[in-house]
Design a protein around this motif. Structure first.
Motif, PDB file in Angstrom:
ATOM      1  N   ALA A  82       0.808  -1.210   0.000  1.00 10.42           N
ATOM      2  CA  ALA A  82       0.000   0.000   0.000  1.00 10.42           C
ATOM      3  C   ALA A  82       0.847   1.268   0.000  1.00 10.42           C
ATOM      4  O   ALA A  82       0.488   2.252  -0.646  1.00 10.42           O
ATOM      5  CB  ALA A  82      -0.927  -0.006   1.215  1.00 10.42           C
ATOM      6  N   TRP A 104      -8.747  -4.627  -1.540  1.00  9.84           N
ATOM      7  CA  TRP A 104      -8.480  -3.591  -2.567  1.00  9.84           C
ATOM      8  C   TRP A 104      -7.503  -2.593  -1.995  1.00  9.84           C
ATOM      9  O   TRP A 104      -7.683  -2.100  -0.870  1.00  9.84           O
ATOM     10  CB  TRP A 104      -9.778  -2.895  -2.954  1.00  9.84           C
ATOM     11  CG  TRP A 104      -9.548  -1.687  -3.833  1.00  9.84           C
ATOM     12  CD1 TRP A 104      -9.233  -1.674  -5.151  1.00  9.84           C
ATOM     13  CD2 TRP A 104      -9.609  -0.321  -3.409  1.00  9.84           C
ATOM     14  NE1 TRP A 104      -9.094  -0.389  -5.613  1.00  9.84           N
ATOM     15  CE2 TRP A 104      -9.325   0.485  -4.550  1.00  9.84           C
ATOM     16  CE3 TRP A 104      -9.871   0.306  -2.197  1.00  9.84           C
ATOM     17  CZ2 TRP A 104      -9.294   1.866  -4.496  1.00  9.84           C
ATOM     18  CZ3 TRP A 104      -9.850   1.685  -2.159  1.00  9.84           C
ATOM     19  CH2 TRP A 104      -9.565   2.460  -3.299  1.00  9.84           C
ATOM     20  N   VAL A 105      -6.440  -2.331  -2.748  1.00 12.49           N
ATOM     21  CA  VAL A 105      -5.405  -1.385  -2.331  1.00 12.49           C
ATOM     22  C   VAL A 105      -5.437  -0.216  -3.300  1.00 12.49           C
ATOM     23  O   VAL A 105      -5.214  -0.386  -4.515  1.00 12.49           O
ATOM     24  CB  VAL A 105      -4.012  -2.047  -2.314  1.00 12.49           C
ATOM     25  CG1 VAL A 105      -2.967  -1.045  -1.846  1.00 12.49           C
ATOM     26  CG2 VAL A 105      -4.025  -3.276  -1.421  1.00 12.49           C
ATOM     27  N   LYS A 106      -5.742   0.952  -2.771  1.00 12.47           N
ATOM     28  CA  LYS A 106      -5.930   2.133  -3.618  1.00 12.47           C
ATOM     29  C   LYS A 106      -4.663   2.494  -4.387  1.00 12.47           C
ATOM     30  O   LYS A 106      -4.707   2.752  -5.594  1.00 12.47           O
ATOM     31  CB  LYS A 106      -6.387   3.303  -2.736  1.00 12.47           C
ATOM     32  CG  LYS A 106      -6.658   4.585  -3.514  1.00 12.47           C
ATOM     33  CD  LYS A 106      -7.168   5.664  -2.574  1.00 12.47           C
ATOM     34  CE  LYS A 106      -7.453   6.952  -3.365  1.00 12.47           C
ATOM     35  NZ  LYS A 106      -7.941   8.030  -2.472  1.00 12.47           N
ATOM     36  N   SER A 107      -3.522   2.530  -3.725  1.00 12.63           N
ATOM     37  CA  SER A 107      -2.275   2.916  -4.377  1.00 12.63           C
ATOM     38  C   SER A 107      -1.818   1.876  -5.388  1.00 12.63           C
ATOM     39  O   SER A 107      -1.148   2.202  -6.380  1.00 12.63           O
ATOM     40  CB  SER A 107      -1.169   3.149  -3.336  1.00 12.63           C
ATOM     41  OG  SER A 107      -0.962   1.956  -2.594  1.00 12.63           O
ATOM     42  N   ASN A 160      -3.979   0.071  -7.093  1.00 18.32           N
ATOM     43  CA  ASN A 160      -4.977   0.179  -8.151  1.00 18.32           C
ATOM     44  C   ASN A 160      -5.359  -1.192  -8.709  1.00 18.32           C
ATOM     45  O   ASN A 160      -5.629  -1.327  -9.900  1.00 18.32           O
ATOM     46  CB  ASN A 160      -4.488   1.093  -9.273  1.00 18.32           C
ATOM     47  CG  ASN A 160      -5.648   1.607 -10.115  1.00 18.32           C
ATOM     48  OD1 ASN A 160      -6.780   1.738  -9.606  1.00 18.32           O
ATOM     49  ND2 ASN A 160      -5.410   1.875 -11.386  1.00 18.32           N
ATOM     50  N   SER A 182      -7.280  -5.154  -7.338  1.00 21.49           N
ATOM     51  CA  SER A 182      -7.933  -5.939  -6.285  1.00 21.49           C
ATOM     52  C   SER A 182      -7.329  -7.341  -6.262  1.00 21.49           C
ATOM     53  O   SER A 182      -6.947  -7.864  -7.315  1.00 21.49           O
ATOM     54  CB  SER A 182      -9.443  -6.018  -6.518  1.00 21.49           C
ATOM     55  OG  SER A 182      -9.729  -6.725  -7.700  1.00 21.49           O
ATOM     56  N   TRP A 222     -14.900  -5.785  -7.963  1.00 24.16           N
ATOM     57  CA  TRP A 222     -14.634  -4.526  -7.262  1.00 24.16           C
ATOM     58  C   TRP A 222     -15.761  -3.536  -7.474  1.00 24.16           C
ATOM     59  O   TRP A 222     -16.058  -2.709  -6.613  1.00 24.16           O
ATOM     60  CB  TRP A 222     -13.312  -3.948  -7.719  1.00 24.16           C
ATOM     61  CG  TRP A 222     -13.123  -2.550  -7.210  1.00 24.16           C
ATOM     62  CD1 TRP A 222     -13.019  -1.411  -7.939  1.00 24.16           C
ATOM     63  CD2 TRP A 222     -13.061  -2.148  -5.839  1.00 24.16           C
ATOM     64  NE1 TRP A 222     -12.885  -0.322  -7.143  1.00 24.16           N
ATOM     65  CE2 TRP A 222     -12.913  -0.747  -5.809  1.00 24.16           C
ATOM     66  CE3 TRP A 222     -13.133  -2.836  -4.624  1.00 24.16           C
ATOM     67  CZ2 TRP A 222     -12.811  -0.029  -4.638  1.00 24.16           C
ATOM     68  CZ3 TRP A 222     -13.022  -2.120  -3.457  1.00 24.16           C
ATOM     69  CH2 TRP A 222     -12.874  -0.737  -3.449  1.00 24.16           C
ATOM     70  N   GLU A 278     -17.221  -1.554  -4.531  1.00 29.28           N
ATOM     71  CA  GLU A 278     -17.103  -0.096  -4.585  1.00 29.28           C
ATOM     72  C   GLU A 278     -18.444   0.567  -4.328  1.00 29.28           C
ATOM     73  O   GLU A 278     -18.529   1.611  -3.673  1.00 29.28           O
ATOM     74  CB  GLU A 278     -16.538   0.324  -5.954  1.00 29.28           C
ATOM     75  CG  GLU A 278     -16.230   1.811  -6.035  1.00 29.28           C
ATOM     76  CD  GLU A 278     -15.622   2.176  -7.379  1.00 29.28           C
ATOM     77  OE1 GLU A 278     -14.947   3.211  -7.458  1.00 29.28           O
ATOM     78  OE2 GLU A 278     -15.843   1.415  -8.350  1.00 29.28           O
ATOM     79  N   TYR A 283     -11.928  -1.465   6.937  1.00 29.64           N
ATOM     80  CA  TYR A 283     -11.277  -0.343   6.242  1.00 29.64           C
ATOM     81  C   TYR A 283     -10.026   0.062   7.003  1.00 29.64           C
ATOM     82  O   TYR A 283      -9.954  -0.061   8.237  1.00 29.64           O
ATOM     83  CB  TYR A 283     -12.226   0.852   6.131  1.00 29.64           C
ATOM     84  CG  TYR A 283     -13.598   0.489   5.610  1.00 29.64           C
ATOM     85  CD1 TYR A 283     -13.850   0.437   4.246  1.00 29.64           C
ATOM     86  CD2 TYR A 283     -14.645   0.204   6.491  1.00 29.64           C
ATOM     87  CE1 TYR A 283     -15.101   0.118   3.761  1.00 29.64           C
ATOM     88  CE2 TYR A 283     -15.902  -0.121   6.017  1.00 29.64           C
ATOM     89  CZ  TYR A 283     -16.120  -0.168   4.651  1.00 29.64           C
ATOM     90  OH  TYR A 283     -17.358  -0.492   4.193  1.00 29.64           O
ATOM     91  N   SER A 329      -8.152   3.568   2.237  1.00 32.21           N
ATOM     92  CA  SER A 329      -7.154   3.316   1.183  1.00 32.21           C
ATOM     93  C   SER A 329      -6.928   1.822   1.011  1.00 32.21           C
ATOM     94  O   SER A 329      -6.427   1.382  -0.017  1.00 32.21           O
ATOM     95  CB  SER A 329      -5.842   4.009   1.540  1.00 32.21           C
ATOM     96  OG  SER A 329      -5.333   3.515   2.765  1.00 32.21           O
ATOM     97  N   ILE A 330      -7.294   1.052   2.032  1.00 32.40           N
ATOM     98  CA  ILE A 330      -7.271  -0.399   1.960  1.00 32.40           C
ATOM     99  C   ILE A 330      -8.652  -0.891   2.396  1.00 32.40           C
ATOM    100  O   ILE A 330      -9.148  -0.509   3.456  1.00 32.40           O
ATOM    101  CB  ILE A 330      -6.198  -1.019   2.869  1.00 32.40           C
ATOM    102  CG1 ILE A 330      -4.804  -0.493   2.504  1.00 32.40           C
ATOM    103  CG2 ILE A 330      -6.225  -2.536   2.761  1.00 32.40           C
ATOM    104  CD1 ILE A 330      -3.711  -0.975   3.443  1.00 32.40           C
TER     105      ILE A 330
END
Length: 540
Positions: free
Chosen positions: A49, A87-90, A92, A94, A109, A113, A136, A141-142
């Motif tokens: 992350a 899901w890891v935002k950085s 991008n 899943s 996702w 989402e 969360y 972000s995760i």
């Protein structure tokens, strides 16, 4: 009672099963949620992350593979979990056990989402027949998500509803989602209307009766804290006790028939047995006070005719026996009294006249007057043919006259301690000549053959209708053998036949004839050293 017993036992069983299932489910869900929370702190996931942009492709793939293995472990840890993902935002992308490492956008996702976009973000989401647990980290972000198997939950829930008229559901407090494949919408609606009142009690378990469309249902609930949801079960009580209703009808029919039979039987028993027996009891009650000969009056043609005739004959023989026994008893008492009167020692009379002669010779006319008066009073008391019973006060005065005569005879060397008759005893009526023989026995056997001074003590008590007169002396001639022999002779029953009857035995037999075996004369050794003689009379 049978139906209530079945209801009670069924409710206890269902409550136990519900509590056990809820406890097991809660433990498994807590375990799943803990694994999910631990995943968010996984070092590889944190590196992915925070450093995904600065890592080369190999390191990113290695970290993503490590996270994927951790998700697989969570997926395989429990049968309720069918998919585990993150899901890891950085990053991008899943990562899940169903789709592996997938670039965005993807179908899985997209579903998650849409849930994450809700306000507030839910930790548990149920919709479109799918159930998700979400966690969360770092301002979302995760995002970690677990999907639970609805069919698996339904199959285990159905074990709590084994009857055709029963149902089970797992739902939140607002009943916005129901996990169940077997329930009645009307019953669920009624449960929803009453659930708030029972949820407010603060207890994790509860049970109540619910009536819907004429049916009666037993509703039980148990909270699952790991989800914040509640398991509700209901069962139609007619399913449990319906088969007993036909027995209830038979019971009512048999009760009515039994009541008719009992009434008919009671009427016949009253006519054939109770009435004749009551008539016989009335005759018994009439003849009880005075033993008057009364005919039973039985004229009915029944088995009681023989009993009536036998009763008449029995009463006739009983009256004859009572009359003969009563007359014999009176004759025996009179003969005992006459025998006692005839047993007056002639030497007592001779010695008294000799003492009068001796006092005349020496001119002691005062003693002559006293002795003559006491002697006349004494012989008047023992020779008169009056009533067989006298007041205790008169009987005691006669005994005191005897003591004064004996005191003059023994030159006043014998001291007699005698109390006054208590007021409570003066009105008592006792047989004649029952006290003087006890005192005479002390004079003759303790001091007749010795010249030393002596002491005779009288005591008298009356408590709880028990009269006791005690005569004690300090004589020295009483041996163990003579005391035992006297106790043996006094212990003979009233019907015992003795060839020789002394004054003590005579008094004892007369007292027992009149007042029963617990009364009589009892002897023992006195604390003065001589004989202790107790006269006991018990009035019933």
């Amino acid at each position: 009672m049978g139906m209530n017993f079945i209801r009670q036992k069924d409710e206890e069983t269902r409550t136990y099963n519900l509590r056990f299932y809820a406890s097991q489910l809660n433990e498994q869900l807590y375990f799943i949620r803990n694994l999910q929370r631990q995943l968010l702190t996984d070092s590889d996931l944190q590196k992915l992350a925070f450093r995904s942009g600065s890592l080369d492709l190999y390191d990113e793939f290695r970290l993503a593979s490590s996270v994927s293995e951790r998700l697989a472990t969570i997926r395989n840890s429990n049968e309720y979990v069918i998919n585990a993902g993150v899901w890891v935002k950085s990053y991008n992308k899943s990562i899940s056990t169903s789709q592996g490492i997938s670039a965005l956008p993807n179908e899985e996702w997209s579903t998650i989402e849409s849930i994450v976009g809700l306000t507030p973000r839910p930790l548990i989401y149920y919709g479109e027949n799918r159930l998700f647990f979400l966690e969360y980290s770092n301002n979302a972000s995760i995002v970690s998500y677990l999907e639970l198997s609805i069919p698996k939950l339904q199959s285990t829930l159905n074990r709590l509803a084994p009857y055709p008229g029963s149902g089970v559901l797992l739902t939140n407090s607002r009943f916005e989602g129901l996990i169940s494949d077997r329930f009645d919408e009307k019953i669920v609606a009624a449960i929803r209307d009453q659930a708030n009142a029972h949820d407010s009690s603060g207890s994790e378990t509860d049970s109540w009766l619910l009536r819907v469309d004429g049916g009666q249902y037993r509703v039980s609930l148990n909270l699952v804290p790991a989800m914040g949801w509640t398991i509700y079960t209901y069962v139609d009580e007619n399913e449990l006790t319906g088969f007993l209703k036909k027995y209830s009808i038979w019971f009512i029919v048999l009760s009515v028939v039994s009541g008719i039979v009992i009434i008919a039987f009671a009427f016949s028993v009253n006519r054939m047995i109770h009435r004749p027996l009551r008539k016989l009891i009335r005759v018994f009650n009439k003849m009880e006070p005075d033993h008057v000969r009364l005919p039973s009056g039985g004229k009915e043609e029944s088995e009681f005719d023989y009993l009536y005739r036998g009763f008449d004959k029995m009463v006739e023989r009983l009256n004859k026996s009572i009359r003969e026994n009563y007359e014999d008893k009176l004759a025996l008492q009179n003969s005992e009294l006459k025998q006692l009167q005839s047993q007056i020692n002639p030497h007592f009379l001779y010695n008294s006249f000799y003492n009068i002669y001796r006092f005349c010779k020496i001119g002691d006319y005062d003693h002559v007057a006293i002795l003559t008066q006491k002697l006349a009073s004494y012989y008047q008391a023992i020779t008169r043919n009056g009533k067989d019973e006298v007041p205790l006060d008169k009987e005691y005065r006669h005994a005191m006259d005897y003591c004064e005569i004996q005191a003059i005879r023994f030159s006043n060397r014998i001291r007699v301690s005698a109390p006054e008759v208590p007021e409570s005893c003066k009105s008592l009526t006792v047989p004649r000549l029952i006290i003087q023989p006890l005192i005479e026995n002390a004079f003759e056997h303790a001091f007749e053959s010795v010249a030393r001074p002596g002491h005779i003590r009288l005591t008298m008590t009356y408590e709880d209708r028990r009269f006791t007169l005690c005569v004690e002396d300090d004589g020295t001639g009483l041996t163990v053998e003579s005391l035992a022999e006297l106790q043996r002779r006094l212990g003979y029953p009233v019907t015992g036949k003795n060839t020789e009857t002394t004054g003590l035995i005579n008094v004892c037999r007369r007292i027992r004839l009149k007042y029963g075996e617990n009364s009589g004369v009892f002897v023992s050794r006195s604390e003065l050293g001589g004989l202790r003689t107790e006269l006991v009379i018990l009035w019933s």
